[in-house]
Enzyme design. Structure first.
Site, PDB file in Angstrom:
ATOM      1  CG  ASP A  40      26.026  38.354 -31.550  1.00  0.00           C
ATOM      2  OD1 ASP A  40      24.785  38.369 -31.502  1.00  0.00           O
ATOM      3  OD2 ASP A  40      26.745  39.195 -30.997  1.00  0.00           O
ATOM      4  CB  SER A  75      20.543  39.092 -33.751  1.00  0.00           C
ATOM      5  OG  SER A  75      20.421  40.319 -33.087  1.00  0.00           O
ATOM      6  N   GLY A  76      19.566  38.856 -30.873  1.00  0.00           N
ATOM      7  CA  GLY A  76      18.430  39.120 -30.013  1.00  0.00           C
ATOM      8  C   GLY A  76      17.402  39.999 -30.708  1.00  0.00           C
TER       9      GLY A  76
END
Length: 108
Positions: A40, A75-76
């Protein structure tokens, strides 16, 4: 199966790779069954006011690549944002973007 954690403690431009349950030397062995390290970004590689990825991480990405292990930035965030963060190694890593909705390899 191995469980991998990329420690997010970024102190003085240093990030450490750790494979839990095994020694790091086993992890970096070409005969290892580990083929992918995913991490992340926000809150892990980027903490607090830090807005850039450490050069040390880029060195680790090349080190992993030499051992036949791929690195994936998860990741977003959108792909364009991740590519900007990982510009020095963008052609050498995978991107898992938009909360897992899209995956890009080195060819885009």
């Amino acid at each position: 199966m191995y469980y991998i954690k990329l420690t997010g403690s970024v102190k003085r431009d240093k990030i450490n790779l750790r494979l839990f349950g095994e020694k790091e030397s086993d992890f970096m062995d070409k005969n290892s069954s580990v083929r992918l390290v995913a991490s992340d970004i926000d809150g892990t590689l980027l903490r607090g006011e830090n807005k850039t990825i450490s050069d040390q991480l880029f060195k680790q990405v090349y080190r992993l690549k030499e051992q036949g292990i791929r690195f994936c930035a998860a990741s977003g965030r959108q792909h364009k944002s991740l590519r900007g963060l990982f510009e020095p190694v963008e052609k050498d890593i995978l991107f898992l973007c938009e909360n897992g909705a899209i995956c890009f390899d080195e060819k885009g």
